[in-house]
Design a protein around this motif. Structure first.
Motif, PDB file in Angstrom:
ATOM      1  N   LEU A  25       0.845  -1.204   0.000  1.00  0.00           N
ATOM      2  CA  LEU A  25       0.000   0.000   0.000  1.00  0.00           C
ATOM      3  C   LEU A  25       0.877   1.249   0.000  1.00  0.00           C
ATOM      4  CD1 LEU A  25      -2.942   1.240   0.439  1.00  0.00           C
ATOM      5  CD2 LEU A  25      -2.281   1.336   2.845  1.00  0.00           C
ATOM      6  N   TYR A  26       1.894   1.237   0.842  1.00  0.00           N
ATOM      7  CA  TYR A  26       2.815   2.371   0.904  1.00  0.00           C
ATOM      8  C   TYR A  26       3.552   2.540  -0.425  1.00  0.00           C
ATOM      9  CZ  TYR A  26       6.302   5.686   2.395  1.00  0.00           C
ATOM     10  OH  TYR A  26       7.086   6.813   2.499  1.00  0.00           O
ATOM     11  N   TYR A  29       0.981   4.066  -3.023  1.00  0.00           N
ATOM     12  CA  TYR A  29       0.422   5.412  -2.834  1.00  0.00           C
ATOM     13  C   TYR A  29       1.321   6.383  -2.071  1.00  0.00           C
ATOM     14  CZ  TYR A  29      -3.820   3.044  -4.294  1.00  0.00           C
ATOM     15  OH  TYR A  29      -4.732   2.319  -4.997  1.00  0.00           O
ATOM     16  N   LEU A  33       0.930  10.528  -1.953  1.00  0.00           N
ATOM     17  CA  LEU A  33       0.543  11.154  -0.690  1.00  0.00           C
ATOM     18  C   LEU A  33       1.635  12.092  -0.193  1.00  0.00           C
ATOM     19  CD1 LEU A  33      -1.170   8.142   1.100  1.00  0.00           C
ATOM     20  CD2 LEU A  33      -2.285  10.148   0.117  1.00  0.00           C
ATOM     21  N   THR A  54       0.389   9.996   9.180  1.00  0.00           N
ATOM     22  CA  THR A  54      -0.694   9.494   8.330  1.00  0.00           C
ATOM     23  C   THR A  54      -0.667   7.976   8.233  1.00  0.00           C
ATOM     24  OG1 THR A  54      -0.744  11.534   7.023  1.00  0.00           O
ATOM     25  CG2 THR A  54      -1.677   9.562   6.008  1.00  0.00           C
ATOM     26  N   PHE A  55       0.489   7.404   7.951  1.00  0.00           N
ATOM     27  CA  PHE A  55       0.535   5.947   7.800  1.00  0.00           C
ATOM     28  C   PHE A  55       0.397   5.227   9.130  1.00  0.00           C
ATOM     29  CE2 PHE A  55       1.516   6.768   3.436  1.00  0.00           C
ATOM     30  CZ  PHE A  55       0.958   5.676   2.795  1.00  0.00           C
ATOM     31  N   ILE A  58      -3.324   5.282   9.434  1.00  0.00           N
ATOM     32  CA  ILE A  58      -3.906   4.298   8.514  1.00  0.00           C
ATOM     33  C   ILE A  58      -3.804   2.904   9.133  1.00  0.00           C
ATOM     34  CG2 ILE A  58      -3.523   3.110   6.308  1.00  0.00           C
ATOM     35  CD1 ILE A  58      -2.828   5.896   5.122  1.00  0.00           C
ATOM     36  N   LYS A  73      -7.406   4.372  -2.233  1.00  0.00           N
ATOM     37  CA  LYS A  73      -6.634   5.586  -2.477  1.00  0.00           C
ATOM     38  C   LYS A  73      -7.350   6.809  -1.900  1.00  0.00           C
ATOM     39  CE  LYS A  73      -4.584   8.374  -6.123  1.00  0.00           C
ATOM     40  NZ  LYS A  73      -4.378   8.506  -7.573  1.00  0.00           N
ATOM     41  N   TRP A  75      -9.514   6.791   0.579  1.00  0.00           N
ATOM     42  CA  TRP A  75      -9.480   6.676   2.036  1.00  0.00           C
ATOM     43  C   TRP A  75      -8.127   7.114   2.581  1.00  0.00           C
ATOM     44  CZ3 TRP A  75      -7.078   3.211   5.621  1.00  0.00           C
ATOM     45  CH2 TRP A  75      -7.632   3.255   6.912  1.00  0.00           C
ATOM     46  N   CYS A  76      -7.054   6.701   1.923  1.00  0.00           N
ATOM     47  CA  CYS A  76      -5.702   7.108   2.358  1.00  0.00           C
ATOM     48  C   CYS A  76      -5.536   8.618   2.245  1.00  0.00           C
ATOM     49  CB  CYS A  76      -4.640   6.393   1.536  1.00  0.00           C
ATOM     50  SG  CYS A  76      -4.504   4.632   1.895  1.00  0.00           S
ATOM     51  N   THR A  77      -6.076   9.193   1.186  1.00  0.00           N
ATOM     52  CA  THR A  77      -6.013  10.652   1.017  1.00  0.00           C
ATOM     53  C   THR A  77      -6.797  11.341   2.128  1.00  0.00           C
ATOM     54  OG1 THR A  77      -5.792  10.382  -1.376  1.00  0.00           O
ATOM     55  CG2 THR A  77      -6.464  12.551  -0.577  1.00  0.00           C
TER      56      THR A  77
END
Length: 111
Positions: A25-26, A29, A33, A54-55, A58, A73, A75-77
């Motif tokens: 995931l990292y 994105y 990010l 942020t991570f 998450i 994507k 949701w991560c934003t």
């Protein structure tokens, strides 16, 4: 497994806090990010701190992610924006209060 191969399976594994999937995931994105974080804060050091926060958030909130309602994507934003607002709104309040204290014009108006 890549995100694009099977989003549903990827998201299911992600919610179990599978470290390899989280790293993927990292990898997928993180740079996008980071670019947003850098644009928000304007300094590399602060952008790196914001990415760490942020991570971390998450990771902590993976169980609440529902891939049937929102894209990963997106949701991560949203998590980046949430982290930014939380961290920097309190910093801005601190800066404003500090400026009020050190600004002689405002102090003189109270005397």
């Amino acid at each position: 497994m890549s995100i694009s191969e099977n989003k549903s399976k990827f998201c299911s594994l992600l919610k179990t806090k599978n470290r390899e999937v989280f790293d993927e995931l990292y990898a997928e994105y993180g740079s996008q990010l980071y670019g947003m974080a850098l644009q928000c804060v304007g300094e590399e050091k602060l952008a790196n701190e914001l990415m760490l926060i942020t991570f971390t958030n998450i990771w902590r909130e993976l169980e609440s992610f529902d891939n049937t309602k929102i894209e990963i994507k997106t949701w991560c934003t949203m998590m980046l924006v949430k982290s930014f607002r939380h961290c920097f709104s309190s910093t801005d309040r601190f800066r404003r209060n500090k400026n009020q204290i050190t600004d002689n014009t405002e102090i003189d108006s109270f005397i």
